[in-house]
Design an enzyme around this catalytic site. Structure first.
Site, PDB file in Angstrom:
ATOM      1  N   SER A 296     157.124 -15.766 106.058  1.00  6.72           N
ATOM      2  CA  SER A 296     157.660 -15.168 107.273  1.00  6.72           C
ATOM      3  C   SER A 296     156.586 -14.915 108.332  1.00  6.72           C
ATOM      4  CB  SER A 296     158.395 -13.879 106.898  1.00  6.72           C
ATOM      5  OG  SER A 296     159.155 -13.385 107.973  1.00  6.72           O
ATOM      6  N   ASP A 307     148.851 -24.834 114.916  1.00  2.67           N
ATOM      7  CA  ASP A 307     149.417 -25.636 116.003  1.00  2.67           C
ATOM      8  C   ASP A 307     148.568 -25.588 117.266  1.00  2.67           C
ATOM      9  OD1 ASP A 307     151.486 -26.435 114.435  1.00  2.67           O
ATOM     10  OD2 ASP A 307     153.063 -25.339 115.491  1.00  2.67           O
ATOM     11  N   LYS A 321     159.697 -19.490 104.755  1.00  2.16           N
ATOM     12  CA  LYS A 321     160.742 -18.557 105.171  1.00  2.16           C
ATOM     13  C   LYS A 321     160.657 -18.399 106.690  1.00  2.16           C
ATOM     14  CE  LYS A 321     162.784 -14.272 105.613  1.00  2.16           C
ATOM     15  NZ  LYS A 321     162.773 -13.360 106.765  1.00  2.16           N
TER      16      LYS A 321
END
Length: 560
Positions: A296, A307, A321
């Site tokens: 999460s 990224d 998740k």
């Protein structure tokens, strides 16, 4: 007229469903008709069970079971929270509760203190790991679960609770009075320097205001200790508050940078979360450690760092998740934690693993079929993939314990020996220096032998299964001698195995023993000495060219 508890519950249910039916009666579309129809079926089924089932039924338990099973069919994170569980839910988000500040567990049928938190009431009152809780507030724990005992230990702050404990090596139990306090679990259990240049921060949960603790640690490591590189440890961090994940990523990326977005059915709830404050450092080389237990909010931070090519990710693929939960109020102070959206990190990929058929036993991402994987690019053009979780830039597989070590842990032999050792040893060396000497290990071997410890290796277990199949298919008699010789060769020898797996068992013993003297911080320090993820991180961080090569635009990051 007076009604029984079950009849009152039935009347309430009648009222609820009567309202639902009348409301949906105004709707003509098929979907709403189906809702009304099935609510009516549910009520009539509930009524018949209540009236005619052979034994007495608990209406609250029946309804709770039906709700849980209904929500279970949707996803693992949409949950019903009855009023009785609200305090536990609040603790998960804030890390705060009123109690004694200790972790308890059940071992060999007894409730005991597994870990007293340093600086909190249990530790200040003299309780130790290994103390058996015989009574809490005058109530015997003999037939109670850990949840029951935990509830007895919690209560109003500044109000005392008396516990009766049996300590290892002492004949008589003792009563200990503990003044409950408001307990705030530190989300940063340890931070420090790994070497002269590299700082380390362990973040265990994304609870309210955890960013302030990380920020404070980061500034201290930079300004006081001269840290030029950083290891951020998110391993086994289950996540928590979304906004805290955004704020922590913001410590390392420029103001205005997109960190994560959420998209769901209710479009007006869709949101893009950007860095809203000035960062602490956008240049320092960073290694983020993750594993299958990183979920999460941990995946948002790790995914955004990856990224945006802000740092390297080391470890194993994360949990997968990527669903957003919103808490909705229900009647009678209950709540519904409902999945309302999905997370999307800066490259556009979703963290969530939609395919539940290929999950590992712990629920984390397993093998992801190629048909469910799409290609994305990081800020510098590296190729990354969705399909669930964040794949590391550098994979360091979790070290699997031997079957012997696993049995020693699950059988509480490691824990019990630490209790025994602590009872006869007043002090030990610092966490960085303490080691399991040959004398300590020899003592451990004798301790194990005195506990009537038995175990079976996985090889022996699989061979037993093979023998059963061979006998069933009538091949055993044909090769009986070969089977028996193989069984003799593969049979384990406890003395030999304790010597063969001495290194990993010694590491487990050292971590557990250190925790008895230096608590959680000390145990983390001790564990870092033989940490393969940390070793890999330091190796790359110390090589500028090696670190820069991680962000080469031609790299493909994929792990299955």
């Amino acid at each position: 007229m007076k009604f029984s508890k079950t009849k009152k519950a039935a009347i309430v249910v009648v009222g609820i469903f009567a309202f639902a039916i009348s409301f949906y009666g105004f709707k003509q579309d098929d979907k709403n008709f189906q809702i009304a129809k099935n609510l009516d079926i549910y009520y009539t089924l509930f009524r018949e069970l209540n009236l005619f089932y052979v034994d007495d039924v608990d209406p609250t338990k029946l309804v709770k079971t039906s709700i849980d099973k209904m929500l279970e069919s949707l996803d693992p994170y949409t949950n019903f929270i009855p009023e009785d569980d609200i305090e536990d839910f609040r603790f998960m988000t804030t890390g705060e509760y009123a109690g004694i500040g200790a972790l308890i567990s059940k071992q060999k049928g007894k409730i005991l203190i597994a870990e007293p938190y340093e600086g909190f009431p249990a530790q200040k009152s003299g309780l130790k790991a290994g103390d058996v809780l015989l009574e809490v507030a005058g109530k015997s724990t003999e037939k109670l679960s850990t949840e029951d005992v935990s509830a007895l230990l919690k209560g109003p702050a500044n109000k005392a609770v008396v516990v009766k404990v049996q300590r290892y090596g002492q004949k008589k139990p003792m009563d200990v009075e503990i003044m409950r306090e408001k307990i705030q679990i530190d989300p940063v259990p340890y931070y420090g320097m790994l070497d002269s240049e590299t700082g380390y921060i362990r973040l265990s949960n994304f609870t309210e205001n955890c960013t302030e603790r990380v920020k404070m640690a980061l500034i201290e490591l930079k300004e006081k200790h001269g840290a030029k590189t950083l290891v951020l440890d998110l391993r086994s961090n289950p996540g928590g508050l979304l906004i805290e994940a955004v704020r922590i990523a913001n410590l390392f990326v420029p103001k205005g940078q997109e960190i994560v977005s959420t998209r769901g059915k209710v479009k007006q709830w869709d949101k893009v979360y950007t860095a809203t404050e000035s960062p602490i450092d956008t240049i320092m080389p960073i290694a983020v450690l993750v594993n299958r237990g990183s979920a999460s909010a941990s995946e948002i931070v790790a995914g955004a760092i990856q990224d945006l090519d802000r740092g390297m990710i080391i470890g194993t693929r994360t949990f997968g998740k990527g669903l957003v939960q919103t808490t909705r109020d229900l009647s009678y102070n209950a709540k519904l934690k409902i999945t309302t959206a999905k997370y999307y990190i800066p490259s556009g990929r979703c963290i969530q693993a939609l395919d539940y058929t290929h999950r590992n036993e712990d629920g984390s991402v397993g093998i992801v079929p190629d048909s469910l994987i799409s290609k994305f690019k990081t800020k510098k053009g590296r190729i990354v993939f969705d399909g669930g979780g964040v794949a590391p830039d550098l994979t360091v597989e979790d070290e699997t314990l031997s079957n012997l070590a696993t049995n020693l842990v699950t059988g509480s032999l490691i824990f019990d020996f630490a209790t025994y050792y602590n009872s006869k040893t007043e002090k030990i060396a610092s966490p960085e220096e303490f080691v399991i000497t040959p004398e300590i290990y020899a003592d451990f071997i004798q301790f194990v032998k005195g506990q009537d410890f038995k175990y079976e290796s996985k090889t022996e277990s699989e061979l037993d299964n093979l023998l059963e199949v061979a006998k069933r298919e009538k091949y055993y008699d044909i090769s009986k001698d070969e089977f028996e010789n193989l069984k003799l060769k593969l049979g384990h020898n406890l003395d030999q195995d304790l010597e063969h797996f001495k290194k990993e068992i010694s590491e487990l013993l050292a971590d557990e023993i250190v925790s008895r003297y230096y608590y959680q911080k000390g145990a983390i320090k001790a564990a870092l000495r033989d940490d393969s993820d940390v070793t890999k991180a330091l190796d790359i961080l110390h090589k500028p060219d090696g670190y820069a090569a991680i962000f080469d635009s031609g790299r493909i990051i994929k792990a299955n």
